[in-house]
Motif scaffolding. Structure first.
Motif, PDB file in Angstrom:
ATOM      1  N   ALA A 115      -2.731   5.253   1.870  1.00  0.00           N
ATOM      2  CA  ALA A 115      -2.727   5.303   0.405  1.00  0.00           C
ATOM      3  C   ALA A 115      -1.524   4.544  -0.148  1.00  0.00           C
ATOM      4  O   ALA A 115      -1.645   3.770  -1.110  1.00  0.00           O
ATOM      5  N   THR A 116      -0.362   4.752   0.465  1.00  0.00           N
ATOM      6  CA  THR A 116       0.835   4.029   0.036  1.00  0.00           C
ATOM      7  C   THR A 116       0.679   2.535   0.288  1.00  0.00           C
ATOM      8  O   THR A 116       1.087   1.700  -0.528  1.00  0.00           O
ATOM      9  N   TYR A 117       0.074   2.212   1.423  1.00  0.00           N
ATOM     10  CA  TYR A 117      -0.147   0.804   1.756  1.00  0.00           C
ATOM     11  C   TYR A 117      -1.052   0.140   0.721  1.00  0.00           C
ATOM     12  O   TYR A 117      -0.769  -0.967   0.243  1.00  0.00           O
ATOM     13  N   ALA A 118      -2.124   0.817   0.357  1.00  0.00           N
ATOM     14  CA  ALA A 118      -3.036   0.273  -0.658  1.00  0.00           C
ATOM     15  C   ALA A 118      -2.316   0.083  -1.989  1.00  0.00           C
ATOM     16  O   ALA A 118      -2.500  -0.932  -2.676  1.00  0.00           O
TER      17      ALA A 118
ATOM     18  N   LEU B  54      -6.383  -2.865   5.204  1.00  0.00           N
ATOM     19  CA  LEU B  54      -6.035  -1.481   4.893  1.00  0.00           C
ATOM     20  C   LEU B  54      -6.323  -0.562   6.070  1.00  0.00           C
ATOM     21  O   LEU B  54      -5.593   0.407   6.312  1.00  0.00           O
ATOM     22  N   MET B  55      -7.356  -0.854   6.842  1.00  0.00           N
ATOM     23  CA  MET B  55      -7.780   0.019   7.932  1.00  0.00           C
ATOM     24  C   MET B  55      -7.096  -0.308   9.258  1.00  0.00           C
ATOM     25  O   MET B  55      -7.449   0.273  10.291  1.00  0.00           O
TER      26      MET B  55
ATOM     27  N   ILE C 251      -0.337  -3.091  -6.443  1.00  0.00           N
ATOM     28  CA  ILE C 251       0.578  -3.110  -7.591  1.00  0.00           C
ATOM     29  C   ILE C 251       2.005  -2.738  -7.209  1.00  0.00           C
ATOM     30  O   ILE C 251       2.829  -2.472  -8.083  1.00  0.00           O
ATOM     31  N   GLY C 252       2.312  -2.719  -5.915  1.00  0.00           N
ATOM     32  CA  GLY C 252       3.646  -2.333  -5.471  1.00  0.00           C
ATOM     33  C   GLY C 252       4.502  -3.523  -5.097  1.00  0.00           C
ATOM     34  O   GLY C 252       4.359  -4.618  -5.646  1.00  0.00           O
TER      35      GLY C 252
END
Length: 546
Positions: free
Chosen positions: A405-408, A463-464, A413-414
């Motif tokens: 979740a943090t990676y996504a 992501l996976m 937007i990070g």
């Protein structure tokens, strides 16, 4: 003097002025944020001078004087000029890994690189962490680059020509040869990219403003420009994608049926897949579209083009790594890239595998100093080994992001965010929706759907990944796994940019987004292998750890 320009062009001129201002402001802001006055030339000179003076003082204490002293000092200075050199035209272990292959192929006739990286005289300039170890064709263990060998092999052809015509070598004329190749390969690729894109926007854009926005974005607002100073696969993959896209659009929407366009579309798409593995999806979807539209031409012209590029890609991989295969190898192993032989679990005794039984990234190697043959070699552990000591040496980002979740979040937007660093792509997403809905005169639903599917699948693919591979591309100024998608997103940007021309507010918003995108692309003034400005800001505030 000529008369004043017609008033009908005044709006266009003001639009061009605004775009140029956005480019200049974004570029200047990015470079200002990156200013850090470190003069490596002076630092290197002072470093060598101080080390030489210390050795000279020791020689004087030992009784050396006169000509004997000066001769010894001259030899010591020459030694330190090699050992303490800080300046080099390579910017990271990533591009040095490719350069090692290029040099080894031409100078030594082999893909193995330990004669370069494990030599104490060469290491200060040529060392890289992007290496693997396995047995070569001679049955002995050797070090190799982790990078797919097709692209370095092609670049080695240019280096061979330079060496034959001029006598210049990467060993003795490193800066000169590297800069010649970077200008021809990277700048040449960038020019081709922009020329092909210009043809596309001329044919499918509906407003001058929209066309100019897309070209301005391509010229300064993507990380392809940032990475033009380093040898990398992302830029050449993007060029292959734009060439394939142009040929495919001509076939699907303009009635082009000459065989060379089918061959070009498939060959370029295959090369993109050979340099960026997820581009296989791009190749498959566009290939199916061509096959559906023109099955005969696609099979007769496209299939041979696919075969030629694929044989080159798999053949160079086999030449580089086929020597590691043995009787227990699986039938696909000869064509697998090096990263398929990473972290292959534990052996029968429950111990982590190393280079001898399947994990080419877990190894040690020795560094020899030919100037001191009496000294034992220094043993170095692979940067990618997974024992506690090796993991402790890794940078924080190379350990990977524990939370998907943090990676996504950070991918979008990070600190490495597609939209936080390059907000111009927000308009591309809107344009993608417009294409899928079939609005406007641009290539519509089929192309829009393909771009959307490729975008979503590539994002999901990364992501996976396992935690170790959820690393944002390592020490890099942007989410580099997505750079090759720029041609698709630029095409999707076109209808949104055309739409923005109808309102001053829309033009201002898209101009601001472009300025921020240019700022992010310009921030890595010298080296694209640095953290993004947003990541460094968040780390400075103590909100994240990089």
């Amino acid at each position: 003097m000529t008369g004043a320009a017609p008033e009908t062009t005044s709006g266009l001129r003001r639009g061009v002025y605004a775009l140029l201002i956005a480019l200049a402001a974004g570029s200047a802001t990015g470079r200002i944020l990156a200013v850090n006055s470190v003069n490596l030339t002076v630092h290197e000179r002072e470093r060598i001078k101080a080390a030489t003076e210390r050795r000279k003082a020791d020689l004087i204490k030992q009784g050396f004087e006169g000509e004997a002293l000066e001769n010894r000092v001259a030899r010591i200075r020459a030694e330190y000029e090699e050992r303490l050199q800080l300046q080099r035209p390579f910017l990271s272990g990533n591009d040095r890994s490719r350069w090692c292959t290029i040099r080894a192929l031409v100078d030594d006739g082999t893909y193995q690189i330990e004669q370069i990286v494990a030599n104490a005289e060469e290491r200060s300039i040529w060392n890289t962490i992007d290496m693997i170890k396995h047995r070569g064709w001679d049955g002995q263990p050797h070090l190799y680059s982790t990078k797919p060998p097709l692209f370095p092999t092609l670049v080695a052809g240019e280096y061979w020509l330079i060496k034959r015509l001029t006598g210049l070598t990467l060993a003795d004329h490193t800066f000169t040869v590297v800069r010649i190749i970077l200008i021809t390969v990277n700048v040449g690729s960038l020019i081709v990219f922009l020329l092909v894109l210009a043809r596309i926007v001329e044919r499918y854009g509906t407003t001058d403003w929209g066309r100019l926005v897309v070209m301005a974005t391509a010229a300064a607002g993507t990380f392809l420009c940032t990475f033009a100073v380093a040898l990398n696969n992302h830029l050449v993959a993007a060029v292959a994608v734009i060439v394939a896209l142009d040929a495919t659009l001509r076939i699907l929407y303009e009635g082009e049926r000459r065989w060379r366009f089918f061959a070009l579309a498939v060959a370029a798409g295959t090369f993109a897949a050979a340099t960026e593995l997820p581009a296989l999806l791009f190749l498959a979807l566009f290939g199916l579209a061509l096959l559906w539209k023109c099955p005969r031409e696609t099979l007769l012209a496209g299939a041979p083009a696919f075969a030629v590029v694929m044989v080159a890609a798999l053949g160079t991989n086999y030449l580089a790594h086929g020597g590691a295969l043995h009787e227990d190898s699986k039938w696909l192993d000869p064509i697998k890239p090096p990263y398929a032989f990473r972290d292959r679990g534990a052996d029968e005794e429950g111990k982590p595998r190393d280079w001898t039984n399947g994990n080419w990234y877990n190894y040690t190697y020795e560094i020899h100093d030919p100037r001191r043959p009496d000294r034992p070699p220094r043993v170095v552990q692979s940067y990618w080994s997974r024992d506690e000591e090796s993991l402790a040496r890794r940078s924080r980002i190379d350990l990977g992001e524990p939370s998907r979740a943090t990676y996504a979040l950070h991918m979008l937007i990070g600190h490495h965010g597609i939209f936080s660093l390059t907000p111009i792509w927000l308009f591309s997403m809107a344009g993608m929706v417009a294409l899928c809905l079939g609005r406007g005169e641009s290539p519509t639903r089929l192309i829009g759907a393909i771009i959307a599917v490729v975008t979503v699948v590539v994002f999901t693919f990364y992501l996976m990944q396992t935690q170790e591979n959820r690393n944002y591309g390592g020490m890099t100024s942007g989410l580099r796994w997505t750079f090759w998608l720029a041609p698709l997103w630029l095409l999707a940007l076109l209808p949104a940019a055309d739409w923005s021309s109808g309102s001053r507010l829309r033009r201002v918003v898209i101009g601001v987004c472009l300025a921020f995108s240019v700022m992010s692309a310009s921030y890595p003034t010298w080296n694209p292998w640095t953290h993004p400005w947003l990541g460094q800001l968040l780390a400075h505030l103590g909100w994240i750890e990089l």
